[in-house]
Design a protein around this motif. Sequence first.
Motif, short mmCIF file in Angstrom:
data_model
loop_
_atom_site.label_atom_id
_atom_site.label_comp_id
_atom_site.label_asym_id
_atom_site.label_seq_id
_atom_site.Cartn_x
_atom_site.Cartn_y
_atom_site.Cartn_z
N ARG A 110 -2.62 -1.58 -6.41
CA ARG A 110 -2.33 -1.14 -5.04
C ARG A 110 -3.59 -1.32 -4.19
O ARG A 110 -4.72 -1.23 -4.67
CB ARG A 110 -1.90 0.33 -5.04
N GLU B 149 -3.31 1.94 0.82
CA GLU B 149 -2.07 2.64 0.51
C GLU B 149 -2.31 4.06 0.02
O GLU B 149 -1.39 4.89 0.05
CB GLU B 149 -1.29 1.86 -0.56
N VAL B 150 -3.52 4.33 -0.43
CA VAL B 150 -3.79 5.65 -1.03
C VAL B 150 -4.93 6.39 -0.34
O VAL B 150 -5.19 7.55 -0.67
CB VAL B 150 -4.09 5.51 -2.54
N PRO C 241 -8.21 11.00 0.38
CA PRO C 241 -7.21 10.53 -0.57
C PRO C 241 -5.83 11.09 -0.19
O PRO C 241 -5.71 12.24 0.21
CB PRO C 241 -7.68 11.09 -1.91
N ARG C 242 -4.81 10.27 -0.33
CA ARG C 242 -3.44 10.75 -0.09
C ARG C 242 -2.97 11.51 -1.33
O ARG C 242 -3.66 11.59 -2.34
CB ARG C 242 -2.53 9.57 0.23
N SER C 243 -1.80 12.08 -1.25
CA SER C 243 -1.33 13.00 -2.28
C SER C 243 -1.02 12.34 -3.62
O SER C 243 -0.92 13.03 -4.64
CB SER C 243 -0.07 13.73 -1.78
N ASP C 244 -0.89 11.01 -3.65
CA ASP C 244 -0.52 10.36 -4.91
C ASP C 244 -1.71 9.69 -5.59
O ASP C 244 -1.54 8.80 -6.42
CB ASP C 244 0.59 9.33 -4.68
N VAL C 245 -2.93 10.12 -5.24
CA VAL C 245 -4.12 9.57 -5.90
C VAL C 245 -5.09 10.70 -6.18
O VAL C 245 -5.23 11.65 -5.40
CB VAL C 245 -4.78 8.47 -5.04
N LEU D 210 -3.62 1.24 -10.43
CA LEU D 210 -3.39 2.68 -10.35
C LEU D 210 -2.17 3.09 -11.16
O LEU D 210 -1.05 2.68 -10.87
CB LEU D 210 -3.17 3.11 -8.90
N SER E 155 0.33 6.30 -12.69
CA SER E 155 0.92 7.45 -12.02
C SER E 155 -0.13 8.53 -11.81
O SER E 155 -1.18 8.53 -12.48
CB SER E 155 2.05 8.02 -12.86
N LEU E 156 0.13 9.45 -10.88
CA LEU E 156 -0.82 10.52 -10.61
C LEU E 156 -1.11 11.34 -11.86
O LEU E 156 -2.26 11.72 -12.12
CB LEU E 156 -0.28 11.42 -9.49
N GLN F 226 -3.45 9.37 -13.96
CA GLN F 226 -4.78 9.38 -13.35
C GLN F 226 -5.52 10.66 -13.71
O GLN F 226 -6.69 10.64 -14.10
CB GLN F 226 -4.66 9.29 -11.82
#
Length: 429
Positions: free
Chosen positions: A9, A13-14, A99-103, A146, A148-149, A152
């Motif tokens: 990604r 995007e993140v 950072p956005r919520s999915d990283v 990346l 999945s959260l 990670q």
Amino acid sequence: MSVKPYPSRRLGEVLKHVRRPITPQPDQSYGLIGVRWYAAGTHLHDTIEGAKLQAPTLWQAYEGDIIYNKMWTSKGAFAVVSKETAGLFGTSEYPTFEPRSDVSARFLRYAFQQSRFWHLAEAWTNGTTERARLSPRDFLKLPLPLPSLAEQRAIAEVLATVEEAIANVAALIAALVDAKHATMREILTRGIRRDRAPIKALPSRWVLGRVAEGVTHIPTDWDLVTLTKVAKLESGHTPSRDKAEYWNGEIPWLSLADTEALEALEVDQTSECVTAKGIANSSARVLPKDTVVFSRTATVGKASRMKRPMATSQDFANWVCGPTLVPAYLVQVFRHMEREWDRLQEGSTHQTIYMPVFKKLQILLPPTTEQQKIADVGEAFDIRIAKERETRKVLVENRDALAQELLSGRIRLPESIIVRHRDKAGQAA
């Protein structure tokens, strides 16, 4: 069975580019954030008065922000803002991102530590070699594998566990070094005695070679002597590089390339060897086993003993000890004299200690039996410290290898570890 790679990604995007501008006030001071090379974190770079700032605007960094130095991407100047540096300010050279919520910010920190990420970032820089910079727009275009959260977070947790082990070993090493210094200061000036030894005033002024400040008295059976009176000082030399027949022989030749070997109690192997003809046609000499070798140039202060006869370059001061001086004791004296070596170094480009200084060095001389006991204590510390340093080195190598495999997706964590990190919405990344 092949492992499916993580989806790639774009950072855009993140991550979200954030700007929290302030206008510096002339009568206030501002802490400026810095980003260490090799993804080693953020730090307080400087504190400066607003009146002296050239930048018309500063941007504030918050804990958990992603930040980088535009100019040093090739050196890995990427970081996650720590709790300790949150609230500091950066110039336009330090873009920040949320950072956005999915990283996971912790996962990104480990990703930024990979040299392949630095090389990729460097390829996206613009400008001349000396002024190449990575713009925020291009930074956000960089691709990153990346998972999945949950995965990670699991990867970050595993790597953090290894880092904690490394930090614990590093703390132990620091404690051992401090304990050795305190112990050696005592026994190098007062000796090892079951009962308190009778003491006397120093017989003469101690000018060069002090192992501690403020020493005015020593045990009565000790003496303060000029080192050259109990050991022969030998310099080294480099045979001509133009004569092939002088090199690749069987005589070990110690050079600056071998200074790391002086960490050991004895030096056995050298990176280069010379021939008997090379020795005969230079000022170098083959020195006997147990000669104390001291690095006087570049890495000043390293000392060890020769495990077998060898020659050295001119970068070393070598001591062939007489019957009243135990070589292992002299090594411990030299290793304890860090502050003294710092004081005696000269030179503008390369720090060195010149040979006339060594001719004036004075040391405390206990009886040989006590010298050996003192050396045994120092060597016991050195052996333990070396063992822990090797442990730390192995842990670091394992962490780096594990991080490379986990972050690339070549190795995947068991589901039993990942599942603990599922359904943790709202928790810190």
